[in-house]
Design an enzyme around this catalytic site. Structure first.
Site, mmCIF file in Angstrom:
data_model
loop_
_atom_site.group_PDB
_atom_site.id
_atom_site.type_symbol
_atom_site.label_atom_id
_atom_site.label_comp_id
_atom_site.label_asym_id
_atom_site.label_seq_id
_atom_site.Cartn_x
_atom_site.Cartn_y
_atom_site.Cartn_z
ATOM 1 N N PHE A 106 0.848 -1.195 0.000
ATOM 2 C CA PHE A 106 0.000 0.000 0.000
ATOM 3 C C PHE A 106 0.881 1.240 0.000
ATOM 4 O O PHE A 106 1.853 1.323 0.758
ATOM 5 C CB PHE A 106 -0.899 0.024 1.251
ATOM 6 C CG PHE A 106 -1.984 -1.012 1.205
ATOM 7 C CD1 PHE A 106 -1.668 -2.367 1.308
ATOM 8 C CD2 PHE A 106 -3.315 -0.644 1.049
ATOM 9 C CE1 PHE A 106 -2.661 -3.338 1.250
ATOM 10 C CE2 PHE A 106 -4.316 -1.607 0.997
ATOM 11 C CZ PHE A 106 -3.990 -2.949 1.092
ATOM 12 N N TYR A 131 3.036 8.528 1.340
ATOM 13 C CA TYR A 131 3.928 7.354 1.325
ATOM 14 C C TYR A 131 4.304 6.957 -0.106
ATOM 15 O O TYR A 131 5.321 6.317 -0.322
ATOM 16 C CB TYR A 131 3.289 6.159 2.035
ATOM 17 C CG TYR A 131 3.442 6.185 3.548
ATOM 18 C CD1 TYR A 131 3.014 7.274 4.294
ATOM 19 C CD2 TYR A 131 4.016 5.112 4.222
ATOM 20 C CE1 TYR A 131 3.149 7.294 5.676
ATOM 21 C CE2 TYR A 131 4.157 5.122 5.604
ATOM 22 C CZ TYR A 131 3.710 6.217 6.321
ATOM 23 O OH TYR A 131 3.860 6.223 7.692
ATOM 24 N N THR A 155 5.423 -5.810 23.243
ATOM 25 C CA THR A 155 4.377 -4.781 23.320
ATOM 26 C C THR A 155 3.045 -5.298 22.762
ATOM 27 O O THR A 155 2.449 -4.691 21.876
ATOM 28 C CB THR A 155 4.815 -3.505 22.579
ATOM 29 O OG1 THR A 155 5.187 -3.865 21.241
ATOM 30 C CG2 THR A 155 5.983 -2.839 23.262
ATOM 31 N N GLU A 176 -0.866 -4.652 13.869
ATOM 32 C CA GLU A 176 0.205 -5.521 14.372
ATOM 33 C C GLU A 176 -0.206 -6.251 15.655
ATOM 34 O O GLU A 176 0.175 -7.405 15.863
ATOM 35 C CB GLU A 176 1.471 -4.704 14.625
ATOM 36 C CG GLU A 176 2.669 -5.548 15.015
ATOM 37 C CD GLU A 176 3.952 -4.746 14.895
ATOM 38 O OE1 GLU A 176 4.572 -4.796 13.825
ATOM 39 O OE2 GLU A 176 4.315 -4.061 15.876
HETATM 40 N N1 UDP Z 1 0.533 3.520 4.808
HETATM 41 C C1 UDP Z 1 0.344 4.352 3.732
HETATM 42 N N2 UDP Z 1 0.059 5.677 3.967
HETATM 43 C C2 UDP Z 1 -0.031 6.197 5.219
HETATM 44 C C3 UDP Z 1 0.166 5.333 6.327
HETATM 45 C C4 UDP Z 1 0.458 4.000 6.084
HETATM 46 O O1 UDP Z 1 0.431 3.928 2.588
HETATM 47 O O2 UDP Z 1 -0.292 7.399 5.357
HETATM 48 C C5 UDP Z 1 0.806 2.078 4.558
HETATM 49 C C6 UDP Z 1 2.245 1.878 4.056
HETATM 50 O O3 UDP Z 1 2.290 0.728 3.244
HETATM 51 C C7 UDP Z 1 2.986 1.668 5.357
HETATM 52 C C8 UDP Z 1 1.985 0.822 6.124
HETATM 53 O O4 UDP Z 1 0.695 1.353 5.766
HETATM 54 O O5 UDP Z 1 4.235 1.047 5.156
HETATM 55 C C9 UDP Z 1 2.148 0.807 7.639
HETATM 56 O O6 UDP Z 1 2.342 2.101 8.137
HETATM 57 P P1 UDP Z 1 3.765 2.547 8.710
HETATM 58 O O7 UDP Z 1 4.824 2.012 7.816
HETATM 59 O O8 UDP Z 1 3.741 4.012 8.934
HETATM 60 O O9 UDP Z 1 3.781 1.778 10.097
HETATM 61 P P2 UDP Z 1 5.059 1.376 10.974
HETATM 62 O O10 UDP Z 1 6.132 0.861 10.062
HETATM 63 O O11 UDP Z 1 5.473 2.584 11.727
HETATM 64 O O12 UDP Z 1 4.516 0.299 11.871
#
Ligand code: UDP
Ligand code: MN
Length: 329
Positions: A98, A103, A223, A279
């Site tokens: 995504f 992003y 966590t 998660e």
């Molecule tokens: N994501 C996105 N746009 C956003 C937030 C999240 O496309 O504004 C998607 C993207 O694939 C991202 C994933 O959701 O890698 C998980 O979010 P993030 O990587 O911020 O989470 P973290 O790695 O901090 O757990």
């Protein structure tokens, strides 16, 4: 650090046991050595060689779980054997990713171009890219048997919902398309870059990733969601898994994303949100439905971690996170 008694895992395996899908037999050709074989749905894969040797090659890390699932570390297996078997079995892989809102510009091009260099080379792969701006998806040169499919999704206002609602979208695309074309599905965060081989050794019935920051920590520091009102609540577990990568046979991934989505929706109806969103629900799922294969943090490494002794190869690394400028809501 040895998290579990590996000789214990070894002696359990030598008892010619049948445990879930795993069977082992003494090899008649190589007395004293073992031939390990396991059944991946209808696909049988076998890896010849010595389990003891595999365990000894990585003595300082946990290479099998208590339920006998392998944890894939560099040096344990001859990866060519996996490649040969998966080529013979015509394995095929759908990757979901995504890139919503900011992003896309920040991460998607690096993710896709690096995947073309390292992800499941030699197997048919289709990238399913979900975005709110299909016109902005970069043009990537793809090798033969590799495709990209861009699908428009709405942009949820909160970043937590962008992340959590992936579960529903993945379920829908498995149902409408992936199940008819691919044996395996792997689901990735976009904020990462492939750096080394991420190949067929990572394929399995149900595959989870050990979180780079938690694989050496005591369970008390995991966590997990600790709120009894959330469906993701858990008091204890096996490992802390990272939701940045999960995969497996499409049937199992469908079951996983459906279960997580149900938990997320039920939480919303009860006005609660799990501590680490999707998660937390993923960790609850893999506690109840044990994964058949674990990927070591070599498969998703954070380069800011100073203790790199266990990491012989970085196959994929976290990209820099700029939450303040990239996230919305
Ligand atoms: N994501 C996105 N746009 C956003 C937030 C999240 O496309 O504004 C998607 C993207 O694939 C991202 C994933 O959701 O890698 C998980 O979010 P993030 O990587 O911020 O989470 P973290 O790695 O901090 O757990
Ligand atoms: Mn991420």
């Amino acid at each position: 650090m040895i998290l579990e008694n590996q000789e214990g895992a070894y002696s359990a395996i030598t008892q010619n046991l049948t445990y879930r899908r795993y069977t082992t037999k003494r090899s008649s050709k190589q007395p004293g050595f073992l031939r390990v074989s396991w059944h991946e749905n209808k696909t049988q894969l076998s890896v010849s060689g010595s389990v003891r040797a595999q365990l000894k090659r990585r003595p300082l890390v946990q290479t099998f779980t208590s339920w006998k699932a392998p944890v894939i570390w560099e040096g344990m297996f001859d990866f060519n054997l996996f490649d040969q078997r998966h080529a013979e079995e015509n394995s095929s892989v759908a990757l979901t990713v995504f890139a919503v809102g900011r992003y896309l510009d920040a991460y998607l091009k690096t993710f896709l171009t690096s995947a073309e260099q390292h992800f499941m080379l030699g197997l048919p792969v289709t990238y399913y890219v979900f975005t709110d701006s299909p016109e902005k998806v970069p043009n990537i040169t793809l090798a033969s048997q590799r495709n990209i499919k861009v699908i428009q999704v709405q942009k949820h206002a909160r970043w937590q919902d962008i992340s959590m609602m992936r579960m529903r979208t993945i379920s829908e695309i498995i149902e409408s398309e992936i199940r008819h074309k691919f044996r395996y599905v792997f689901c990735f965060d976009v904020d990462q870059e492939f750096k080394g081989r991420f190949g067929s050794e990572a394929l399995g019935d149900s595959v989870a990733l050990l979180h780079a920051h938690y694989y050496k920590l005591p369970k008390a520091q995991f966590t997990y969601d600790r709120n009894p009102k959330s469906k993701a609540f858990m008091e204890t577990g096996d490992f802390y898994y990272h939701a940045a990568i999960f995969g497996g046979l499409w049937q199992n991934v469908k079951h996983l994303v459906d279960a997580c989505y149900l938990g997320i929706i039920e939480d919303k109806l009860n006005n609660v949100e799990a501590l680490w969103h999707d998660e937390s629900h993923l960790n609850k799922y893999f506690w109840i439905h044990k994964p058949s294969k674990l990927l070591s943090p070599e498969y998703c490494w954070d380069q800011s971690i100073s203790d790199k002794r266990d990491i012989l190869v970085t196959r994929l690394v976290w990209a820099p996170k700029h939450y303040d400028t990239l996230r919305s809501g």
